[in-house]
Design a protein around this motif. Structure first.
Motif, PDB file in Angstrom:
ATOM      1  N   ALA A   1       0.842  -1.209   0.000  1.00  0.00           N
ATOM      2  CA  ALA A   1       0.000   0.000   0.000  1.00  0.00           C
ATOM      3  C   ALA A   1       0.871   1.250   0.000  1.00  0.00           C
ATOM      4  O   ALA A   1       0.603   2.215  -0.729  1.00  0.00           O
ATOM      5  CB  ALA A   1      -0.935  -0.011   1.201  1.00  0.00           C
ATOM      6  N   ASN A   2       1.924   1.252   0.795  1.00  0.00           N
ATOM      7  CA  ASN A   2       2.838   2.390   0.836  1.00  0.00           C
ATOM      8  C   ASN A   2       3.643   2.510  -0.456  1.00  0.00           C
ATOM      9  O   ASN A   2       3.883   3.612  -0.948  1.00  0.00           O
ATOM     10  CB  ASN A   2       3.770   2.275   2.043  1.00  0.00           C
ATOM     11  CG  ASN A   2       3.071   2.663   3.324  1.00  0.00           C
ATOM     12  OD1 ASN A   2       2.843   3.827   3.580  1.00  0.00           O
ATOM     13  ND2 ASN A   2       2.702   1.677   4.124  1.00  0.00           N
TER      14      ASN A   2
ATOM     15  N   SER B   1       1.472   4.029  -3.189  1.00  0.00           N
ATOM     16  CA  SER B   1       1.375   5.475  -3.028  1.00  0.00           C
ATOM     17  C   SER B   1       2.636   6.168  -3.554  1.00  0.00           C
ATOM     18  O   SER B   1       2.551   7.172  -4.265  1.00  0.00           O
ATOM     19  CB  SER B   1       1.155   5.829  -1.549  1.00  0.00           C
ATOM     20  OG  SER B   1       1.071   7.213  -1.373  1.00  0.00           O
TER      21      SER B   1
ATOM     22  N   THR C   1      -7.134  -0.225  -2.742  1.00  0.00           N
ATOM     23  CA  THR C   1      -7.860  -1.000  -1.736  1.00  0.00           C
ATOM     24  C   THR C   1      -8.814  -1.990  -2.397  1.00  0.00           C
ATOM     25  O   THR C   1      -8.878  -3.156  -2.005  1.00  0.00           O
ATOM     26  CB  THR C   1      -8.607  -0.047  -0.779  1.00  0.00           C
ATOM     27  OG1 THR C   1      -7.628   0.805  -0.158  1.00  0.00           O
ATOM     28  CG2 THR C   1      -9.368  -0.802   0.288  1.00  0.00           C
TER      29      THR C   1
ATOM     30  N   ARG D   1       0.073  13.076   3.337  1.00  0.00           N
ATOM     31  CA  ARG D   1       0.908  12.374   2.358  1.00  0.00           C
ATOM     32  C   ARG D   1       1.374  13.297   1.243  1.00  0.00           C
ATOM     33  O   ARG D   1       2.542  13.280   0.853  1.00  0.00           O
ATOM     34  CB  ARG D   1       0.115  11.222   1.750  1.00  0.00           C
ATOM     35  CG  ARG D   1       0.735   9.918   2.032  1.00  0.00           C
ATOM     36  CD  ARG D   1      -0.147   8.761   1.655  1.00  0.00           C
ATOM     37  NE  ARG D   1       0.069   7.795   2.694  1.00  0.00           N
ATOM     38  CZ  ARG D   1       0.901   6.771   2.578  1.00  0.00           C
ATOM     39  NH1 ARG D   1       1.530   6.533   1.465  1.00  0.00           N
ATOM     40  NH2 ARG D   1       1.100   5.971   3.586  1.00  0.00           N
TER      41      ARG D   1
ATOM     42  N   GLU E   1      -4.896  11.383  -4.340  1.00  0.00           N
ATOM     43  CA  GLU E   1      -4.364  10.342  -3.451  1.00  0.00           C
ATOM     44  C   GLU E   1      -5.501   9.495  -2.900  1.00  0.00           C
ATOM     45  O   GLU E   1      -5.374   8.275  -2.792  1.00  0.00           O
ATOM     46  CB  GLU E   1      -3.546  10.964  -2.320  1.00  0.00           C
ATOM     47  CG  GLU E   1      -3.107   9.995  -1.240  1.00  0.00           C
ATOM     48  CD  GLU E   1      -2.238   8.836  -1.696  1.00  0.00           C
ATOM     49  OE1 GLU E   1      -2.119   7.858  -0.921  1.00  0.00           O
ATOM     50  OE2 GLU E   1      -1.679   8.861  -2.813  1.00  0.00           O
ATOM     51  N   HIS E   2      -6.609  10.110  -2.572  1.00  0.00           N
ATOM     52  CA  HIS E   2      -7.756   9.331  -2.085  1.00  0.00           C
ATOM     53  C   HIS E   2      -8.272   8.387  -3.171  1.00  0.00           C
ATOM     54  O   HIS E   2      -8.546   7.207  -2.898  1.00  0.00           O
ATOM     55  CB  HIS E   2      -8.879  10.251  -1.599  1.00  0.00           C
ATOM     56  CG  HIS E   2     -10.084   9.495  -1.153  1.00  0.00           C
ATOM     57  ND1 HIS E   2     -10.066   8.671  -0.048  1.00  0.00           N
ATOM     58  CD2 HIS E   2     -11.328   9.391  -1.681  1.00  0.00           C
ATOM     59  CE1 HIS E   2     -11.251   8.103   0.092  1.00  0.00           C
ATOM     60  NE2 HIS E   2     -12.033   8.513  -0.894  1.00  0.00           N
TER      61      HIS E   2
ATOM     62  N   ASP F   1      -4.904  12.159   3.752  1.00  0.00           N
ATOM     63  CA  ASP F   1      -4.428  12.260   2.371  1.00  0.00           C
ATOM     64  C   ASP F   1      -3.588  13.517   2.180  1.00  0.00           C
ATOM     65  O   ASP F   1      -2.576  13.493   1.478  1.00  0.00           O
ATOM     66  CB  ASP F   1      -5.609  12.251   1.398  1.00  0.00           C
ATOM     67  CG  ASP F   1      -6.324  10.916   1.370  1.00  0.00           C
ATOM     68  OD1 ASP F   1      -5.630   9.880   1.293  1.00  0.00           O
ATOM     69  OD2 ASP F   1      -7.563  10.905   1.424  1.00  0.00           O
TER      70      ASP F   1
ATOM     71  N   ARG G   1      -6.522   7.146  -5.594  1.00  0.00           N
ATOM     72  CA  ARG G   1      -5.517   6.097  -5.723  1.00  0.00           C
ATOM     73  C   ARG G   1      -5.699   5.064  -4.636  1.00  0.00           C
ATOM     74  O   ARG G   1      -5.678   3.860  -4.876  1.00  0.00           O
ATOM     75  CB  ARG G   1      -4.095   6.690  -5.651  1.00  0.00           C
ATOM     76  CG  ARG G   1      -3.006   5.626  -5.838  1.00  0.00           C
ATOM     77  CD  ARG G   1      -1.836   5.743  -4.899  1.00  0.00           C
ATOM     78  NE  ARG G   1      -2.093   5.931  -3.519  1.00  0.00           N
ATOM     79  CZ  ARG G   1      -2.231   4.942  -2.614  1.00  0.00           C
ATOM     80  NH1 ARG G   1      -2.181   3.683  -2.978  1.00  0.00           N
ATOM     81  NH2 ARG G   1      -2.426   5.222  -1.340  1.00  0.00           N
ATOM     82  N   TRP G   2      -5.910   5.530  -3.403  1.00  0.00           N
ATOM     83  CA  TRP G   2      -6.090   4.614  -2.276  1.00  0.00           C
ATOM     84  C   TRP G   2      -7.335   3.748  -2.484  1.00  0.00           C
ATOM     85  O   TRP G   2      -7.286   2.527  -2.246  1.00  0.00           O
ATOM     86  CB  TRP G   2      -6.202   5.401  -0.964  1.00  0.00           C
ATOM     87  CG  TRP G   2      -6.459   4.508   0.194  1.00  0.00           C
ATOM     88  CD1 TRP G   2      -5.540   3.827   0.930  1.00  0.00           C
ATOM     89  CD2 TRP G   2      -7.735   4.169   0.735  1.00  0.00           C
ATOM     90  NE1 TRP G   2      -6.169   3.079   1.897  1.00  0.00           N
ATOM     91  CE2 TRP G   2      -7.524   3.278   1.800  1.00  0.00           C
ATOM     92  CE3 TRP G   2      -9.040   4.528   0.421  1.00  0.00           C
ATOM     93  CZ2 TRP G   2      -8.568   2.737   2.552  1.00  0.00           C
ATOM     94  CZ3 TRP G   2     -10.083   4.001   1.167  1.00  0.00           C
ATOM     95  CH2 TRP G   2      -9.831   3.120   2.216  1.00  0.00           C
ATOM     96  N   CYS G   3      -8.421   4.337  -2.935  1.00  0.00           N
ATOM     97  CA  CYS G   3      -9.636   3.558  -3.195  1.00  0.00           C
ATOM     98  C   CYS G   3      -9.374   2.488  -4.260  1.00  0.00           C
ATOM     99  O   CYS G   3      -9.782   1.327  -4.101  1.00  0.00           O
ATOM    100  CB  CYS G   3     -10.779   4.471  -3.645  1.00  0.00           C
ATOM    101  SG  CYS G   3     -11.464   5.527  -2.352  1.00  0.00           S
TER     102      CYS G   3
END
Length: 140
Positions: A39-40, A43, A90, A118, A82-83, A115, A85-87
């Motif tokens: 996950a990191n 990002s 995930t 980061r 970034e949000h 977010d 990307r995270w979604c």
């Protein structure tokens, strides 16, 4: 483009910065499970794309025109990306139930700030790795 060894260094530094800003103890990189590390890393790999979308470029070296901070508008737009990307990440690992898997507008401010943390750190952390974040037009 950032070489793989610098992607991992950025991922590690971002992980530590996130924990520091949340006033939490950071789990050592080596003790994190593979999905947390990935996950990191995801990002960090996506950071150049976010910066490019903001009209910024990452170049090697300490450039005179380097940016030390993002504007409030850049920070907000970058945090939204970034949000997203995270979604995407995930969901790609099969996790479909999470209270933050919603649109940016549905997030509360403390979650949005995660977010922002980061994205806000990118110019400094990339600088530590020997890069400058500059306006894309200055890259020529």
């Amino acid at each position: 483009m950032i070489p793989d060894e610098h992607v991992e260094a950025l991922a590690r530094a971002t992980h530590l910065r996130d924990a520091e800003r949340r006033r939490e103890h950071a789990t050592a990189w080596e003790r994190m499970d593979a999905s947390e590390r990935e996950a990191n890393l995801d990002s960090a790999r996506f950071a150049p794309t976010i910066l490019a979308a903001l009209g910024l470029a990452i170049v090697a070296g300490d450039r005179q025109e380097r940016r030390t901070a993002l504007t409030p508008e850049e920070l907000e737009a970058g945090a939204r990306l970034e949000h997203l990307r995270w979604c995407r990440f995930t969901r790609s690992i099969g996790r479909t139930q999470h209270p933050h898997l919603v649109s940016w507008e549905e997030l509360d401010e403390p979650v949005r700030e995660l977010d922002r943390i980061r994205i806000r750190a990118l110019p400094e952390l990339l600088g530590r790795l020997g890069y400058s974040v500059i306006d894309d037009g200055a890259a020529a």
